[in-house]
Design a protein around this motif. Structure first.
Motif, PDB file in Angstrom:
ATOM      1  N   ASN A   1       0.807  -1.220   0.000  1.00 47.06           N
ATOM      2  CA  ASN A   1       0.000   0.000   0.000  1.00 47.06           C
ATOM      3  C   ASN A   1       0.839   1.268   0.000  1.00 47.06           C
TER       4      ASN A   1
ATOM      5  N   TYR B   1     -11.932  -4.257   3.270  1.00 48.13           N
ATOM      6  CA  TYR B   1     -11.146  -3.438   2.350  1.00 48.13           C
ATOM      7  C   TYR B   1     -10.187  -2.532   3.128  1.00 48.13           C
TER       8      TYR B   1
ATOM      9  N   HIS C   1      -6.277  -2.237   2.679  1.00 44.19           N
ATOM     10  CA  HIS C   1      -5.906  -1.174   1.754  1.00 44.19           C
ATOM     11  C   HIS C   1      -5.776   0.218   2.362  1.00 44.19           C
TER      12      HIS C   1
END
Length: 350
Positions: A218, A246, A250
């Motif tokens: 990331n 998510y 992320h």
């Protein structure tokens, strides 16, 4: 019919050599990621891919394939063929080493199996390691593929999966090598609480490596570069709009926060476990291994902080990754020794 040996220094040497190649491969993989070179080869050619471009026409063709993916269009639209060669060679070297690692496992396993050199109890383990190498090749390609159509980099979760499989292979290889060198255990080993505590230490270090892969995937090390707080806060702002799953994979702030928190856990766990073990164990080698592991944990933490505050200096970041792998190996050895320890711990309890 020749009897299979109970121990084999030759098999141990083969596996330790394989472990060394894995460490080199992970190091080159880290450099490939840090130089954003991992998407420079857009096809998976396990056999033909060994041969790199050899003339201007082939380089132009390879570069034309790279121009089709989002990374070129959004990140490197002004890249020249000469600059493309710089990132290509990193990825090509990484793939070549991976192929070489596969040969080390396959040829070594086949040769020692034919020579009846592998201890009977380790045949299935060595076979599983060969299968894991093959599966890792597939995972590596799926990781690259995740960045070829809709992303400018590989998916962070695929990078974590790819590194995680490599580290599992490394742990299994080192453990099996130690078993081949020492032979079958003839005693009951350490009490269950000590084995569980050692396995917990190994598990925390392994988890920290996985979280590090998420941070890298990331590019979360490029944000919140103050320490010990994160932009003046203990918990950073987290965007939950796309769902909890998510965000955990992320969100840059959350990913870095998890990496920091688990680092604190590893630091505390290592000190408590090693101090307690040094008080209860009467084996000098075991105590020395544990003490060195604790020292490496703190050195790794310091290196991680330096990497963060320098906004991911490439040499610090690469050193941070390599030291993490060396620490994982050392904790694997420590855990193996604890598992095999007999009459080493005092009978006064855990």
């Amino acid at each position: 019919m020749a009897r299979l040996p109970l121990r084999s220094p030759l098999v141990a040497a083969w596996l330790f050599a394989a472990a060394f190649v894995i460490v080199v491969l992970i190091g080159v993989g880290g450099a490939t990621r840090l130089t954003q070179s991992g998407l420079s080869i857009t096809e998976w050619k396990p056999i033909h891919g060994v041969i790199p471009p050899t003339n201007d026409g082939e380089w132009q063709q390879e570069f034309a394939e790279y121009k089709k993916i989002p990374q070129f269009k959004q990140i490197n639209p002004r890249m020249t063929v000469s600059e493309f060669k710089g990132i290509y060679w990193w990825e090509w070297t990484h793939r070549l080493l991976a192929r070489g690692l596969g040969l080390v496992y396959v040829l070594g396993f086949a040769a020692f199996l034919l020579l009846k050199e592998i201890p009977g109890r380790l045949i299935w383990r060595c076979g599983a390691l060969v299968g894991l190498v093959a599966f890792q090749g597939l995972v590596g390609w799926l990781m690259v593929k995740s960045g070829l159509e809709f992303r400018v980099a590989v998916a962070p979760e695929m990078l974590m999966f790819h590194l995680g499989m490599a580290l599992l292979l490394l742990i299994g290889t080192v453990w099996t090598a130690l078993e081949a060198a020492e032979g079958q255990m003839r005693w009951r080993g350490a009490p269950l609480p000590w084995r569980a505590a050692a396995a917990g230490f190994l598990g925390l270090v392994f988890l920290q490596c996985l979280l590090g892969a998420l941070v890298a995937g990331n590019r979360a090390g490029l944000v919140y570069n103050d320490f010990p707080l994160m932009n003046g806060e203990f918990v950073p702002a987290i965007d939950w709009a796309k769902g909890v799953g998510y965000s955990f994979l992320h969100d840059q702030g959350l990913v870095q926060f998890m990496h920091r928190i688990n680092a604190y856990l590893v630091l505390i766990y290592s000190v408590v476990f090693i101090v307690w073990m040094n008080q209860k164990a009467n084996d000098d080698a075991l105590r020395s291994t544990g003490t060195l592991a604790a020292v490496l944990v703190w050195a790794q933490a310091a290196l991680g902080i330096a990497t963060l505050v320098t906004v991911v200096n490439i040499w610090l970041a690469l050193s941070h990754q390599i030291l993490a792998v060396l620490l994982l190996i050392l904790v694997t050895v420590l855990t193996w020794r604890v598992f095999r320890a007999d009459r080493v711990f005092r009978t006064s309890g855990f």
